[in-house]
Write an enzyme that holds these catalytic residues in place. Structure first.
Site, PDB file in Angstrom:
ATOM      1  N   LEU A 128      -2.162  21.382  11.701  1.00  0.00           N
ATOM      2  CA  LEU A 128      -1.267  20.419  11.963  1.00  0.00           C
ATOM      3  C   LEU A 128      -0.746  20.267  13.432  1.00  0.00           C
ATOM      4  O   LEU A 128      -0.472  21.616  13.878  1.00  0.00           O
ATOM      5  CB  LEU A 128      -0.050  20.569  11.162  1.00  0.00           C
ATOM      6  CG  LEU A 128      -0.233  20.303   9.438  1.00  0.00           C
ATOM      7  CD1 LEU A 128       1.059  20.664   8.867  1.00  0.00           C
ATOM      8  CD2 LEU A 128      -0.872  19.078   9.022  1.00  0.00           C
ATOM      9  N   PRO A 172      -8.767   7.101   5.661  1.00  0.00           N
ATOM     10  CA  PRO A 172      -8.023   5.676   6.109  1.00  0.00           C
ATOM     11  C   PRO A 172      -7.652   5.049   5.228  1.00  0.00           C
ATOM     12  O   PRO A 172      -6.885   4.016   5.255  1.00  0.00           O
ATOM     13  CB  PRO A 172      -9.064   5.179   6.870  1.00  0.00           C
ATOM     14  CG  PRO A 172     -10.176   5.696   6.710  1.00  0.00           C
ATOM     15  CD  PRO A 172     -10.226   6.968   6.216  1.00  0.00           C
ATOM     16  N   GLY A 173      -8.186   5.153   3.649  1.00  0.00           N
ATOM     17  CA  GLY A 173      -7.667   4.090   2.669  1.00  0.00           C
ATOM     18  C   GLY A 173      -6.420   4.517   2.290  1.00  0.00           C
ATOM     19  O   GLY A 173      -5.519   3.833   1.537  1.00  0.00           O
ATOM     20  N   GLU A 216      -4.685  27.683  17.329  1.00  0.00           N
ATOM     21  CA  GLU A 216      -5.162  27.792  16.088  1.00  0.00           C
ATOM     22  C   GLU A 216      -6.425  28.769  16.176  1.00  0.00           C
ATOM     23  O   GLU A 216      -6.601  29.480  15.281  1.00  0.00           O
ATOM     24  CB  GLU A 216      -5.775  26.525  15.547  1.00  0.00           C
ATOM     25  CG  GLU A 216      -4.508  25.369  15.155  1.00  0.00           C
ATOM     26  CD  GLU A 216      -3.819  26.013  13.924  1.00  0.00           C
ATOM     27  OE1 GLU A 216      -4.157  26.927  13.374  1.00  0.00           O
ATOM     28  OE2 GLU A 216      -2.706  25.562  14.034  1.00  0.00           O
ATOM     29  N   ARG A 249      -8.208  26.028  -1.194  1.00  0.00           N
ATOM     30  CA  ARG A 249      -7.842  24.720  -1.434  1.00  0.00           C
ATOM     31  C   ARG A 249      -7.419  24.269  -2.681  1.00  0.00           C
ATOM     32  O   ARG A 249      -8.321  23.641  -3.583  1.00  0.00           O
ATOM     33  CB  ARG A 249      -8.621  23.421  -0.806  1.00  0.00           C
ATOM     34  CG  ARG A 249      -8.976  23.769   0.890  1.00  0.00           C
ATOM     35  CD  ARG A 249      -7.693  23.834   1.535  1.00  0.00           C
ATOM     36  NE  ARG A 249      -7.808  23.962   3.239  1.00  0.00           N
ATOM     37  CZ  ARG A 249      -7.151  24.146   3.898  1.00  0.00           C
ATOM     38  NH1 ARG A 249      -5.763  24.294   3.616  1.00  0.00           N
ATOM     39  NH2 ARG A 249      -7.234  24.321   5.241  1.00  0.00           N
ATOM     40  N   ARG A 282       0.883  -1.241   0.000  1.00  0.00           N
ATOM     41  CA  ARG A 282       0.084   0.025  -0.070  1.00  0.00           C
ATOM     42  C   ARG A 282       0.902   1.193  -0.143  1.00  0.00           C
ATOM     43  O   ARG A 282       1.892   1.260   0.786  1.00  0.00           O
ATOM     44  CB  ARG A 282      -1.018   0.104   1.331  1.00  0.00           C
ATOM     45  CG  ARG A 282      -1.830  -0.986   1.272  1.00  0.00           C
ATOM     46  CD  ARG A 282      -3.114  -0.970   0.245  1.00  0.00           C
ATOM     47  NE  ARG A 282      -4.129  -1.624   0.336  1.00  0.00           N
ATOM     48  CZ  ARG A 282      -4.101  -3.138  -0.504  1.00  0.00           C
ATOM     49  NH1 ARG A 282      -3.058  -3.168  -1.160  1.00  0.00           N
ATOM     50  NH2 ARG A 282      -5.236  -4.038  -0.183  1.00  0.00           N
ATOM     51  N   GLU A 339      -6.215  31.713  13.853  1.00  0.00           N
ATOM     52  CA  GLU A 339      -6.630  31.973  12.546  1.00  0.00           C
ATOM     53  C   GLU A 339      -8.203  32.537  12.859  1.00  0.00           C
ATOM     54  O   GLU A 339      -8.745  33.227  11.797  1.00  0.00           O
ATOM     55  CB  GLU A 339      -7.104  30.582  12.226  1.00  0.00           C
ATOM     56  CG  GLU A 339      -5.991  29.784  11.710  1.00  0.00           C
ATOM     57  CD  GLU A 339      -6.315  28.535  10.873  1.00  0.00           C
ATOM     58  OE1 GLU A 339      -7.500  28.212  10.793  1.00  0.00           O
ATOM     59  OE2 GLU A 339      -5.698  27.952  10.282  1.00  0.00           O
ATOM     60  N   ALA A 392      -8.314  25.287  12.015  1.00  0.00           N
ATOM     61  CA  ALA A 392      -7.721  23.899  12.053  1.00  0.00           C
ATOM     62  C   ALA A 392      -6.219  24.011  11.755  1.00  0.00           C
ATOM     63  O   ALA A 392      -5.719  25.207  11.070  1.00  0.00           O
ATOM     64  CB  ALA A 392      -8.430  22.892  11.042  1.00  0.00           C
ATOM     65  N   GLU A 437      -3.293  31.998   4.526  1.00  0.00           N
ATOM     66  CA  GLU A 437      -4.283  32.709   5.553  1.00  0.00           C
ATOM     67  C   GLU A 437      -4.446  34.020   5.743  1.00  0.00           C
ATOM     68  O   GLU A 437      -5.297  34.460   6.583  1.00  0.00           O
ATOM     69  CB  GLU A 437      -3.661  32.058   6.910  1.00  0.00           C
ATOM     70  CG  GLU A 437      -3.576  30.436   6.950  1.00  0.00           C
ATOM     71  CD  GLU A 437      -3.319  30.116   8.341  1.00  0.00           C
ATOM     72  OE1 GLU A 437      -2.455  30.930   9.005  1.00  0.00           O
ATOM     73  OE2 GLU A 437      -3.088  28.852   8.486  1.00  0.00           O
ATOM     74  N   GLU A 496      -3.438  10.437   8.666  1.00  0.00           N
ATOM     75  CA  GLU A 496      -4.035  11.562   9.439  1.00  0.00           C
ATOM     76  C   GLU A 496      -5.129  11.103  10.420  1.00  0.00           C
ATOM     77  O   GLU A 496      -6.103  10.584   9.993  1.00  0.00           O
ATOM     78  CB  GLU A 496      -4.384  12.873   8.585  1.00  0.00           C
ATOM     79  CG  GLU A 496      -4.807  13.839   9.601  1.00  0.00           C
ATOM     80  CD  GLU A 496      -5.410  15.040   8.918  1.00  0.00           C
ATOM     81  OE1 GLU A 496      -5.216  16.240   9.295  1.00  0.00           O
ATOM     82  OE2 GLU A 496      -6.172  14.569   7.493  1.00  0.00           O
TER      83      GLU A 496
END
Length: 224
Positions: free
Chosen positions: A95, A132-133, A110, A81, A51, A114, A93, A162, A137
């Site tokens: 990291l 999840p595939g 955050e 995005r 994978r 922000e 949001a 931002e 994260e």
């Protein structure tokens, strides 16, 4: 009534985080923020599978809420995005990229950076795995209330994508309606608002403490 599928009991509704043994692991692309890795996993009787996936440090998000019961408003921000070519409505949001910073403190940071807001109350709203595939994260969303504005001379200086992000307050029920109508698509916004309305309808009883152990995130799982 169909009978070919068994009934799943409430106690069975829990994900089993037992990773399959990894036979081989290689970084096939080293990025600025995250890497793409290729791993061969041994699934036992099902054999071995290979994978490719993005190895991600994880993230936090915060749903800021104000307003009277039944007429709550949530803070939304608009951000471009590029991978999907869209200006999305989202919530603050970021990291988990500060060493040693607990997730709930990262969420408060955050919110400050922000949205120019501070929260007097923070609760854990929901956890989820983004994709999840193909992505490792794990993301944790908090509910922030009892909000106050950050004074103008103490605000964070935003830059790059931002900079000059539009922000505003939207009724929680309007966001849920827009999501169900297919007008909003950001998963964190959708899940957090749907979870917040469900929690509100249950008298906020499902909310958890902000420092609840995060056992599925390798960096924050309780030490054995």
């Amino acid at each position: 009534m169909t009978s070919i599928h068994p009934t799943i009991t409430p106690s069975q509704l829990v994900d089993d985080y037992t990773p399959a043994p990894v036979v081989r692991s290689d970084v096939v692309y080293e990025g600025r923020v995250w890497d793409v890795v290729q791993e061969e996993a041994d699934l036992g009787d099902a054999g071995r599978v290979t994978r490719d996936f993005v190895r991600h440090p994880g993230a936090v998000a915060v749903l800021a809420m104000r307003g009277e019961p039944g007429a709550e408003e949530v803070l939304v921000i608009r951000q471009y995005r590029h991978p999907i070519g869209a200006q999305e409505w989202e919530i603050p949001a970021g990291l988990l990229d500060v060493d040693g910073e607990p997730p709930h403190e990262a969420a408060l940071r955050e919110l400050y950076e922000e949205a120019d807001l501070r929260a007097g109350r923070l609760d854990l709203l929901i956890d989820y795995a983004s994709s999840p595939g193909g992505l490792s994260e794990q993301l944790r969303v908090f509910l922030a209330r009892d909000l106050t504005d950050v004074s103008e001379d103490d605000r964070f200086e935003r830059e790059e994508e931002e900079l000059d992000m539009p922000t505003g307050w939207a009724r929680l029920d309007d966001v849920v309606d827009a999501a169900l109508a297919g007008r909003l698509h950001n998963p964190t916004l959708l899940m957090s608002c749907l979870a917040a309305r469900a929690a509100r309808d249950a008298g906020w009883a499902p909310l958890r403490a902000p420092d609840t152990p995060w056992s599925v995130h390798p960096a924050f799982a309780p030490k054995q």
